[in-house]
Design a protein around this motif. Structure first.
Motif, PDB file in Angstrom:
ATOM      1  N   ARG A  68      21.629  42.313  36.287  1.00 20.03           N
ATOM      2  CA  ARG A  68      20.810  41.694  37.510  1.00 20.03           C
ATOM      3  C   ARG A  68      19.668  42.621  37.679  1.00 20.03           C
ATOM      4  NH1 ARG A  68      25.168  38.845  41.395  1.00 20.03           N
ATOM      5  NH2 ARG A  68      26.033  37.215  40.040  1.00 20.03           N
ATOM      6  N   PRO A  69      18.376  41.918  37.933  1.00 18.56           N
ATOM      7  CA  PRO A  69      17.015  43.020  38.284  1.00 18.56           C
ATOM      8  C   PRO A  69      17.436  43.888  39.229  1.00 18.56           C
ATOM      9  CG  PRO A  69      16.695  40.550  37.438  1.00 18.56           C
ATOM     10  CD  PRO A  69      17.998  40.599  37.686  1.00 18.56           C
ATOM     11  N   ALA A  70      17.947  43.297  40.533  1.00 11.15           N
ATOM     12  CA  ALA A  70      18.145  43.980  41.631  1.00 11.15           C
ATOM     13  C   ALA A  70      19.249  45.076  41.526  1.00 11.15           C
ATOM     14  CB  ALA A  70      18.686  43.176  42.607  1.00 11.15           C
ATOM     15  N   ARG A  71      20.218  44.728  40.579  1.00 15.07           N
ATOM     16  CA  ARG A  71      21.111  46.072  40.305  1.00 15.07           C
ATOM     17  C   ARG A  71      20.492  47.011  39.591  1.00 15.07           C
ATOM     18  NH1 ARG A  71      27.047  43.979  38.359  1.00 15.07           N
ATOM     19  NH2 ARG A  71      26.818  42.950  40.505  1.00 15.07           N
ATOM     20  N   ALA A  72      19.963  46.485  38.695  1.00 11.06           N
ATOM     21  CA  ALA A  72      19.225  47.507  37.689  1.00 11.06           C
ATOM     22  C   ALA A  72      18.000  48.472  38.348  1.00 11.06           C
ATOM     23  CB  ALA A  72      18.397  46.773  36.564  1.00 11.06           C
ATOM     24  N   ALA A  73      17.564  47.884  39.334  1.00 10.52           N
ATOM     25  CA  ALA A  73      16.647  48.743  40.022  1.00 10.52           C
ATOM     26  C   ALA A  73      17.193  49.693  41.022  1.00 10.52           C
ATOM     27  CB  ALA A  73      15.607  47.526  40.969  1.00 10.52           C
ATOM     28  N   VAL A  74      18.268  49.175  41.777  1.00  9.76           N
ATOM     29  CA  VAL A  74      19.019  50.130  42.631  1.00  9.76           C
ATOM     30  C   VAL A  74      19.642  51.365  41.682  1.00  9.76           C
ATOM     31  CG1 VAL A  74      20.840  50.407  44.115  1.00  9.76           C
ATOM     32  CG2 VAL A  74      19.501  48.484  44.216  1.00  9.76           C
ATOM     33  N   ARG A  75      20.283  50.902  40.586  1.00 10.37           N
ATOM     34  CA  ARG A  75      20.824  51.923  39.699  1.00 10.37           C
ATOM     35  C   ARG A  75      19.809  52.883  39.087  1.00 10.37           C
ATOM     36  NH1 ARG A  75      24.079  49.300  34.833  1.00 10.37           N
ATOM     37  NH2 ARG A  75      25.248  48.526  36.654  1.00 10.37           N
TER      38      ARG A  75
END
Length: 286
Positions: A68-75
């Motif tokens: 998921r884009p949000a998870r990838a961004a935070v990670r």
């Protein structure tokens, strides 16, 4: 293209009309984007840029597109924030935003007006910065493929800082040759910092994660721009001049040039490169 027209509208009709014209033109782009732009090269029968000629398939990935884009961004932020390279890139790009969008983009026209220059003339100079920005960005991309990205950033930030220190002596009621030279140089240098910064993100964080990391680095650029716009406006209101704002921005750019030297090169001589994530084990058998 827009700045001189918007400046004339603001002076002769009012700033509300200038804002409404920009808003209407932005809305007019929406149907063009929906109808004419594609999400992927295959949507228009093309291969991804850089794909091998003999391979019609998209370039392989490690599966991060399924995250998921949000998870990838935070990670991506969490992983990158553990390295000094990220903070150096984010810090220098913070200063980049401070010295471009925040200071010149927001306050060049009123600063020139303070020195007796007509608003429309100052807006025309700012538009000219945008014209030379195109040339400078393309040229910087060409150089980034051939020269150490750190060396380019040191040069860009150092020259930008020195130019900002002399701005107060260049502004006046008329466009003199030395002010015109500043406009040309600043245009060439405006977005020239982007290609080498992107290249350093790719070198240190890998091709796949570099886009996410650069997204966070670019976020710091806009934070710097917002703080600079507020700071310069406050300085102008309290002192009646932009002198301290120019000097502060120039000093920060020189600091950015020095900070870039602390970023390790592609050979990894300074620090350690961020390791890419290990692939998940695949179960085999019945």
């Amino acid at each position: 293209m827009f700045l001189p027209v918007m400046a004339r509208l603001a002076v002769e009709v009012g700033w509300r009309w200038a804002a409404l014209v920009v808003s209407a033109l932005a809305l007019a782009l929406v149907p063009l984007v929906l109808l004419l732009l594609a999400d992927h090269p295959r949507d228009v029968g093309a291969r991804p840029y850089g794909a091998p000629d003999e391979d019609d398939e998209p370039l392989p990935t490690t599966g991060s597109a399924q995250v998921r884009p949000a998870r990838a961004a935070v990670r991506g932020l969490v992983d990158a924030a553990r390295t000094s390279t990220f903070w150096l890139l984010a810090g220098t790009f913070f200063i980049c935003g401070w010295s471009t969008n925040g200071l010149i983009g927001t306050h060049f026209v009123p600063a020139a007006h303070d020195h007796g220059m007509p608003v429309t003339t100052a807006a025309g100079l700012l538009a000219l910065i945008g014209v030379f920005d195109i040339v400078g960005t393309v040229g910087s991309g060409w150089l980034t493929d051939r020269v150490d990205a750190r060396l380019l950033l040191v040069t860009y930030y150092a020259l930008r800082g020195l130019s900002l220190l002399v701005v107060p002596s260049l502004l006046g009621p008329a466009v003199r040759p030395n002010l015109f030279l500043f406009v040309v140089f600043y245009g060439l240098d405006w977005v020239a910092t982007v290609p080498p910064t992107v290249a350093l993100c790719r070198q240190h964080f890998g091709l796949e994660r570099s886009a996410v990391v650069f997204g966070w680095v670019y976020a710091s650029h806009m934070v710097g721009a917002g703080i600079a716009a507020t700071f310069a406006g406050t300085v102008r209101e309290r002192t009646g001049t932009y002198q301290a704002a120019w000097l502060t921005a120039g000093a920060l750019c020189l600091l950015a040039a020095a900070a870039v030297l602390a970023i390790r090169g592609a050979d990894g001589r300074r620090g350690a490169r961020v390791r890419p994530p290990r692939p998940e084990p695949v179960a085999v058998g019945g």
